[in-house]
Motif scaffolding. Structure first.
Motif, PDB file in Angstrom:
ATOM      1  N   UNK A  55       0.818  -1.219   0.000  1.00 49.79           N
ATOM      2  CA  UNK A  55       0.000   0.000   0.000  1.00 49.79           C
ATOM      3  C   UNK A  55       0.851   1.269   0.000  1.00 49.79           C
ATOM      4  N   UNK A  56       2.063   1.180   0.529  1.00 53.40           N
ATOM      5  CA  UNK A  56       2.914   2.363   0.611  1.00 53.40           C
ATOM      6  C   UNK A  56       3.833   2.511  -0.601  1.00 53.40           C
ATOM      7  N   UNK A  57       3.789   1.570  -1.520  1.00 53.73           N
ATOM      8  CA  UNK A  57       4.694   1.603  -2.666  1.00 53.73           C
ATOM      9  C   UNK A  57       3.990   2.110  -3.912  1.00 53.73           C
ATOM     10  N   UNK A  58       4.767   2.685  -4.805  1.00 55.63           N
ATOM     11  CA  UNK A  58       4.236   3.068  -6.103  1.00 55.63           C
ATOM     12  C   UNK A  58       4.059   1.815  -6.952  1.00 55.63           C
ATOM     13  N   UNK A  59       2.975   1.734  -7.717  1.00 55.74           N
ATOM     14  CA  UNK A  59       2.756   0.512  -8.513  1.00 55.74           C
ATOM     15  C   UNK A  59       3.889   0.219  -9.490  1.00 55.74           C
ATOM     16  N   UNK A  60       4.493   1.256 -10.049  1.00 59.77           N
ATOM     17  CA  UNK A  60       5.593   1.013 -10.992  1.00 59.77           C
ATOM     18  C   UNK A  60       6.807   0.400 -10.300  1.00 59.77           C
ATOM     19  N   UNK A  61       7.001   0.733  -9.007  1.00 59.74           N
ATOM     20  CA  UNK A  61       8.109   0.136  -8.263  1.00 59.74           C
ATOM     21  C   UNK A  61       7.830  -1.339  -7.977  1.00 59.74           C
ATOM     22  N   UNK A  62       6.573  -1.642  -7.659  1.00 58.14           N
ATOM     23  CA  UNK A  62       6.192  -3.038  -7.441  1.00 58.14           C
ATOM     24  C   UNK A  62       6.438  -3.847  -8.702  1.00 58.14           C
ATOM     25  N   UNK A  63       6.001  -3.328  -9.836  1.00 58.32           N
ATOM     26  CA  UNK A  63       6.146  -4.042 -11.110  1.00 58.32           C
ATOM     27  C   UNK A  63       7.615  -4.217 -11.467  1.00 58.32           C
TER      28      UNK A  63
END
Length: 262
Positions: free
Chosen positions: A161-169
């Motif tokens: 929840x605290x991460x940017x989606x692009x960083x997760x990907x």
């Protein structure tokens, strides 16, 4: 004119024997002098080398013995920690796992203990501690790669929840591929990141791939199947009979309706 001595005479044989004894004595004396000279010159250094080698060998045997004892003690503590977890004794499990996790080295047992401590931290609502431990394992270059990948997946799952989606990907996409040991959980997180980016066209097929992968845990496959269906992607494999004909299609009527009478 004197006759040559007879080599077979008793006197000749006696002289030959005396000469042979004399030569052996001289040879023994020479060898004795050589040995004494060698020992006087190299005896002390040679003795020191032998003593050092024996001490090193004894030290190696003792070290091996201690290593075996430590491994046995760690294994026993690990089993006790698992028993404590099964009985929901989280503090007792932490007590057993802490020395194993703090031990020098990055073998599978030590790394597994660290991962279990992170899991306990999550269950005790200490998310920051869990994320930190997962991050340390993921960054440990000496740890087994499979456990480093698992730590990465769990770290991102805990901090999603605290991460940017692009960083997760970016971090999980290499693992979100069929055949990877952590394909299921990694692909689910990547799919959720796609949804946060409003990329349903990429999330749907990914959830469908999870649902169709028989190597993924059943609960995760079920969730992925439902998400894929919501996104309009068929996640159910076609079921066929022995002739290869689909069984999930409507079957033709075998009996024609009776003709209406006049």
């Amino acid at each position: 004119m004197a006759l040559p001595p007879n080599p077979n005479s008793p006197a000749a044989a006696r002289n030959a024997a005396q000469q042979d004894v004399f030569l052996r004595e001289v040879d023994d004396a020479v060898r004795q002098d050589q040995l004494e000279g060698f020992m006087s010159r190299y005896g002390k250094p040679l003795l020191a080398v032998i003593v050092i080698a024996l001490l090193a060998f004894a030290g190696w045997i003792y070290w091996q013995h201690r290593q075996t004892q430590e491994r046995e003690a760690r294994s026993e503590a690990y089993v006790q920690a698992l028993d404590a977890l099964q009985s929901e004794n989280l503090d007792g499990a932490k007590t057993k796992l802490a020395p194993i996790a703090a031990a020098k080295g990055s073998d599978a047992t030590s790394v597994s203990a660290r991962l279990m401590l992170a899991g306990i931290a999550l269950r005790q609502e200490k998310k920051a501690d869990a994320i930190r431990i997962y991050g340390e394992v993921a960054a440990d270059a000496k740890a087994p790669q499979a456990l480093r990948d698992l730590a990465t997946v769990r770290q991102i799952g805990a901090n999603f929840d605290a991460m940017k989606p692009e960083d997760v990907i970016a971090r999980l996409k290499p693992m979100a591929a069929p055949g990877n040991p952590w394909f299921g959980p990694a692909a689910e997180l990547v799919g959720m990141a796609y949804l946060k980016q409003n990329k349903q066209d990429q999330a749907g097929p990914l959830f469908a791939a999870i649902a169709k992968d028989k190597g993924v845990e059943d609960g995760l496959r079920s969730r992925a199947r439902q998400l894929a269906a919501v996104l309009g992607v068929d996640a159910v494999d076609d079921i066929v009979n022995d002739q290869g004909e689909p069984l999930n299609q409507p079957t033709a009527k075998l009996i024609e309706p009776a003709a209406s009478g006049n």
